[in-house]
Design a protein around this motif. Structure first.
Motif, PDB file in Angstrom:
ATOM      1  N   GLU A 263      -8.385  -2.651   3.767  1.00 35.97           N
ATOM      2  CA  GLU A 263      -7.558  -2.890   4.899  1.00 35.97           C
ATOM      3  C   GLU A 263      -9.004  -3.321   5.680  1.00 35.97           C
ATOM      4  OE1 GLU A 263      -4.743  -4.783   8.616  1.00 35.97           O
ATOM      5  OE2 GLU A 263      -3.808  -3.630   6.379  1.00 35.97           O
TER       6      GLU A 263
ATOM      7  N   GLU B 221       3.649   0.867   5.943  1.00 41.14           N
ATOM      8  CA  GLU B 221       3.541   0.254   5.928  1.00 41.14           C
ATOM      9  C   GLU B 221       2.339  -0.459   7.438  1.00 41.14           C
ATOM     10  OE1 GLU B 221       5.803   1.326   9.802  1.00 41.14           O
ATOM     11  OE2 GLU B 221       7.517   1.909   9.316  1.00 41.14           O
ATOM     12  N   GLN B 222       2.275  -1.810   7.082  1.00 43.10           N
ATOM     13  CA  GLN B 222       1.157  -2.559   6.973  1.00 43.10           C
ATOM     14  C   GLN B 222       1.839  -4.093   7.805  1.00 43.10           C
ATOM     15  OE1 GLN B 222      -0.172  -2.662   3.295  1.00 43.10           O
ATOM     16  NE2 GLN B 222      -2.050  -2.921   3.944  1.00 43.10           N
ATOM     17  N   GLN B 223       1.289  -4.723   9.411  1.00 45.05           N
ATOM     18  CA  GLN B 223       1.412  -5.882   9.011  1.00 45.05           C
ATOM     19  C   GLN B 223       1.749  -6.522   8.356  1.00 45.05           C
ATOM     20  OE1 GLN B 223       2.465  -6.422  12.779  1.00 45.05           O
ATOM     21  NE2 GLN B 223       2.562  -4.595  12.744  1.00 45.05           N
TER      22      GLN B 223
ATOM     23  N   LYS C 167      -6.697   5.475   8.937  1.00 44.99           N
ATOM     24  CA  LYS C 167      -6.311   3.976   9.482  1.00 44.99           C
ATOM     25  C   LYS C 167      -7.505   4.512  10.713  1.00 44.99           C
ATOM     26  CE  LYS C 167      -2.141   5.131  11.718  1.00 44.99           C
ATOM     27  NZ  LYS C 167      -0.960   4.625  11.568  1.00 44.99           N
TER      28      LYS C 167
ATOM     29  N   THR D 171      -8.836 -10.930   7.610  1.00 48.53           N
ATOM     30  CA  THR D 171      -7.976  -9.721   7.585  1.00 48.53           C
ATOM     31  C   THR D 171      -8.400 -10.441   5.902  1.00 48.53           C
ATOM     32  OG1 THR D 171      -6.816  -9.295   9.549  1.00 48.53           O
ATOM     33  CG2 THR D 171      -6.914  -7.689   6.452  1.00 48.53           C
TER      34      THR D 171
ATOM     35  N   ASP E  62      -0.822  -9.392   7.934  1.00 47.06           N
ATOM     36  CA  ASP E  62      -2.880  -9.594   7.574  1.00 47.06           C
ATOM     37  C   ASP E  62      -2.713  -8.928   5.794  1.00 47.06           C
ATOM     38  OD1 ASP E  62      -4.164  -8.764   9.989  1.00 47.06           O
ATOM     39  OD2 ASP E  62      -3.078  -7.000   9.980  1.00 47.06           O
ATOM     40  N   ILE E  63      -1.432  -9.365   4.396  1.00 42.63           N
ATOM     41  CA  ILE E  63      -1.452  -9.420   3.785  1.00 42.63           C
ATOM     42  C   ILE E  63      -2.054 -10.439   3.365  1.00 42.63           C
ATOM     43  CG2 ILE E  63      -0.022  -8.680   1.872  1.00 42.63           C
ATOM     44  CD1 ILE E  63       1.603  -6.151   3.707  1.00 42.63           C
TER      45      ILE E  63
ATOM     46  N   TYR F 116      -5.801   3.123   2.304  1.00 39.69           N
ATOM     47  CA  TYR F 116      -4.877   3.486   1.715  1.00 39.69           C
ATOM     48  C   TYR F 116      -4.874   4.110  -0.330  1.00 39.69           C
ATOM     49  CZ  TYR F 116      -3.523   0.615   4.991  1.00 39.69           C
ATOM     50  OH  TYR F 116      -3.174  -0.223   6.235  1.00 39.69           O
TER      51      TYR F 116
ATOM     52  N   SER G 197       0.657  -1.546   0.247  1.00 40.66           N
ATOM     53  CA  SER G 197      -0.358  -0.197   0.015  1.00 40.66           C
ATOM     54  C   SER G 197       0.712   1.256   0.068  1.00 40.66           C
ATOM     55  CB  SER G 197      -1.406   0.137   0.516  1.00 40.66           C
ATOM     56  OG  SER G 197       0.275   0.434   1.966  1.00 40.66           O
TER      57      SER G 197
ATOM     58  N   LYS H 129      -9.398   0.053   7.706  1.00 45.36           N
ATOM     59  CA  LYS H 129      -8.200   1.091   7.020  1.00 45.36           C
ATOM     60  C   LYS H 129      -7.947   1.564   5.319  1.00 45.36           C
ATOM     61  CE  LYS H 129      -5.425  -0.563  10.345  1.00 45.36           C
ATOM     62  NZ  LYS H 129      -3.554  -1.440  10.394  1.00 45.36           N
TER      63      LYS H 129
ATOM     64  N   GLU I 214      -3.636   7.133   3.859  1.00 47.83           N
ATOM     65  CA  GLU I 214      -3.094   6.766   4.435  1.00 47.83           C
ATOM     66  C   GLU I 214      -4.886   7.053   5.544  1.00 47.83           C
ATOM     67  OE1 GLU I 214      -1.004   3.298   7.428  1.00 47.83           O
ATOM     68  OE2 GLU I 214      -0.680   6.245   6.660  1.00 47.83           O
TER      69      GLU I 214
END
Length: 803
Positions: A493, A109-111, A438, A501, A114-115, A446, A106, A444, A436
């Protein structure tokens, strides 16, 4: 009363004797908070604060202490050693953490957990250990990306059956792909200096929702190091110098960088110089790979010389310089201004696969000279970041970048006095806005937009090498042509459940191509190309944890590639036995992809990862037979050649699986292995099926790693499977001179393996040494589709000083 003053005295003495140690990230130099520090029986425990500092006064000088953090590798030392290191200690990020943060999907920063996309990260620590020669080698060392090389100054990644202009390169968030990225193998990736990279993230599969055109097979994001601010008003000065030597091509590389930082601003300056001599191949392998002869110029004539050392690939050496300057200004907690300038330039370097091409009678070599002129790349990049209040956005990025590319090609046939040259320049402007948000419950978003504008300058020159007379000739591309794109995207997200997710995104891109054809040298049946095309792409995926240690991902996505100037307007580019002509009647190609992944963590000891995928490409832009002014063959460069052009003339099916295994046996011992299988088929309009050109052979690696706090070693095997004649694409079958020959006299790509060893030793906190030996058994092999033969036994030595 005296007891009160005595207590104050003891308190002040304690404060005065406080010994604060800073705990920092090895890659970024940033402070790490909430690090637990304790002795052997845990009778003494400290915790690092927000600034990464802890008070070491409660520990004895020689007492063994442990530093532990959930996201970092455990570190054991003594207080005395930490004081000797300047009251600083650096921790390394743990490998393969599901809570790892990634930026690629995106641009925020994302975990990683979760992707739904498959993403791999290569951090600065891994780069330092593998010590790659170029950024192409950096990708190859991951064991997950296949790299083709036509010459030593090369490196063309292949991901999931796609390559070249169907993969997207970005540096510091700016796309490197330009209007003349071609379908043939490219080498722009060597302009990226591996010594400056903090982290590389690779998205496998389409990434067009965020990155637009070209992101069909994958996206390779290179994130350079950032300037580091001082923790207080004092001046921070830090940096390092490195030296690297490799025996296979007598490489000498020197690198230096320096960081100067205050509390609100910082500067990072980097310079790297490489000198590569001719590459030497291995002893054990096909004799057809040997460089038995080469062309030299004696007394005004081309002479075919016998090579006294046929394992040496004559005229493959070159040199290169890379510069980087970055400035960070942070006036307050809300604003960040990042400025960056990059420059890379090579010397001339030979197109080795063309220099070994035999003459038509098979008695000599066709080319006396075939080389690329200096490859130059410059980028100036400005990025403004602002933290928002959550009403419209939580984060805002405004980016403005200018890039300038230069390249040229020079070729002369054996005994011909005329050197044919084409020179190209591309000026590229990129404007991005990315936001972004959130704070919409569990959702969230983007979103953002992008504008790209490319202009292409192209010039043709013929020079008589005897008289030095120059005269104009046909250019490679229409001079003054333009390529531009305007796009908007949104990506969402949604945390449906704590263990589930969902991610989805849409992007619309519009692309314009304009080119005017000059008929001075050729009678074109058209005067201009004027394309205006739009593309809607999307993605939908999920990441599900049915158990805490099991992740399942499912993702569907589309990608596209709009025709560029290379597709539309390439003017009479010669291929062996064929000549490619312009075609202004093109449409975008589209890819439809689905992938399924499993990630299993077994007691933090064994991690198993597997991904299966299927990609369907329609309206594929491929080089096929064509009619030019009513004829299918023309004479070009003194040879009757088959006429071809880029056309929307095929479909393609690519499928495969990727497997990875990490096993942490003890604190010192671990194992790592990767395996990639790819199968690709192109289907013609008449239903005929042929193997896909960029479907790499089955490849993989296996590593046995041992390490302690000062020494790390890695004994590993790289291997490639065989591609038999019937599985070679039609275009590869015509390149017999780069392949081995089977028992039927047909070209094929043999399987191969190499046994390798690398090590790195921390002599002190400031001094690190590395020693490696690649291809220990001295195998002679070519990676699939490569012109140059891979290095033989290769000793690599490195030394780095950090201050």
């Amino acid at each position: 009363m005296y007891k009160f003053f005595l207590g104050i005295w003891f308190f002040m003495a304690f404060i005065g004797n406080a010994q604060y140690i800073s705990v920092l990230d090895e890659d970024s130099g940033e402070a790490i908070s909430n690090v637990a520090i304790f002795n052997k029986d845990k009778s003494k425990i400290a915790l690092s604060d927000f600034d990464g500092r802890f008070n070491a006064s409660l520990f004895l000088d020689r007492e063994r202490i442990t530093l532990r953090h959930i996201g970092y590798e455990e570190y054991k030392t003594t207080k005395q050693q930490l004081l000797r290191q300047g009251n600083k200690v650096y921790l390394f990020m743990k490998a393969q953490q599901l809570d790892e943060v990634v930026m690629s999907v995106s641009k925020w920063e994302q975990q990683k957990k979760d992707i739904p996309n498959k993403i791999i990260s290569i951090d600065a620590k891994s780069i330092s250990f593998t010590a790659p020669q170029t950024s192409a080698d950096l990708l190859e060392s991951s064991g997950k990306v296949f790299v083709q090389k036509s010459q030593l100054g090369g490196g063309s990644p292949m991901i999931r059956g796609f390559a070249t202009n169907r993969l997207l390169l970005s540096v510091d968030g700016v796309r490197m792909n330009n209007a003349i990225f071609r379908g043939g193998n490219i080498q722009n990736i060597i302009s990226i200096d591996p010594y400056t990279i903090k982290n590389t993230e690779i998205i496998f599969g389409p990434g067009s929702v965020i990155y637009g055109s070209d992101a069909i097979g994958g996206v390779m994001n290179f994130y350079p190091k950032k300037p580091v601010l001082a923790e207080n008003d004092s001046l921070l000065v830090a940096g390092n110098t490195n030296y690297r030597f490799s025996s296979a091509n007598n490489e000498n590389t020197v690198h230096a960088n320096i960081n100067i930082g205050k509390k609100k601003w910082a500067s990072l300056t980097s310079v790297t110089y490489n000198d590569f001599q001719d590459l030497k191949m291995g002893s054990h392998g096909p004799d057809s790979y040997l460089r038995n002869s080469y062309v030299t110029r004696n007394n005004g004539e081309d002479v075919l010389m016998e090579n006294g050392s046929p394992r040496t690939q004559v005229t493959t050496g070159y040199d290169q310089i890379n510069l980087m300057q970055k400035v960070l200004f942070r006036p307050n907690a809300k604003w960040n201004l990042n400025l960056g300038a990059y420059f890379s330039e090579t010397s001339d370097y030979s197109r080795y696969d063309r220099l070994i091409r035999p003459s038509s009678d098979g008695q000599g070599l066709r080319s006396a000279e075939w080389y690329y002129g200096p490859q130059k790349w410059f980028m100036a990049n400005a990025q403004v970041l602002r933290k928002g209040d959550g009403k419209v956005y939580d984060g805002l990025k405004l980016g403005l970048a200018y890039q300038h590319f230069e390249e040229s090609r020079h070729n002369r046939d054996f005994q011909d006095d005329v050197l044919n040259s084409t020179k190209e320049q591309v000026n590229a402007l990129n404007v991005n806005i990315d936001l972004e948000n959130k704070k919409i419950g569990n959702f969230k978003t983007y979103y953002g937009g992008e504008y790209i504008f490319n202009t292409v300058g192209s010039l043709g020159i013929d020079r008589n090498i005897v008289t030095n007379e120059e005269y104009p000739s046909a250019s490679r591309y229409p001079d003054g042509s333009t390529w531009q794109s305007l796009a908007g995207y949104i990506n969402g997200e949604y945390k449906a459940k704590p263990n589930l997710t969902l991610m989805s995104g849409l992007r619309y891109s519009h692309v314009w191509v304009n080119a005017d054809f000059d008929d001075t040298f050729y009678d074109f049946p058209f005067k201009k190309a004027d394309l205006s095309t739009g593309a809607l792409t999307g993605s939908l995926g999920l990441s599900w944890f049915p158990k805490a240690n099991l992740q399942i991902t499912l993702n569907g996505s589309t990608g596209f590639r709009a025709p560029n100037i290379d597709d539309v307007g390439k003017i009479f580019d010669s291929e062996p036995g064929s000549v490619v002509v312009p075609n202004p009647d093109l449409e975008p190609e589209y890819a439809y992809n689905v992938e399924f992944g499993i990630h299993r963590n077994i007691k933090d000891k064994v991690i198993i990862k597997g991904t299966a995928y299927y990609t369907y490409l329609v309206d594929a832009l491929v080089r096929r037979d064509f009619s030019y002014n009513g004829v299918s063959e023309i004479e070009y460069g003194g040879e009757l050649s088959n006429v071809q052009a880029i056309q929307n003339a095929a479909k393609a099916f690519v499928y495969g699986f990727e497997f990875g295994l990490d096993a942490y046996l003890t604190e010192q011992w671990s194992m790592r292995s990767n395996l990639t299988f790819t199968q690709g088929v192109e289907e013609e309009e008449d239903g005929t099926e042929t193997p896909a050109r960029h479907a790499a052979p089955t490849f993989g690696d296996f590593h046995i790693i041992w390490k302690n706090q000062r020494l790390k070693t890695d004994l590993y095997v790289n291997y490639n499977g065989e591609i038999v004649y019937n599985d070679l694409s039609m275009s590869e079958r015509s390149k017999e001179y780069i392949y081995a020959v089977d028992e039927n006299g047909n070209p094929f790509a043999p399987s191969w393996y190499t046994l390798n060893f690398r090590s790195q030793f921390d002599i002190s906190q400031s001094l690190k040494a590395s020693a490696s030996m690649e291809n220990i058994t001295d195998q002679r092999y070519r990676t699939y589709s490569s012109g140059i033969v891979a290095p033989g036994r290769n000793v690599i030595l490195g030394l780095g000083y950090y201050f």
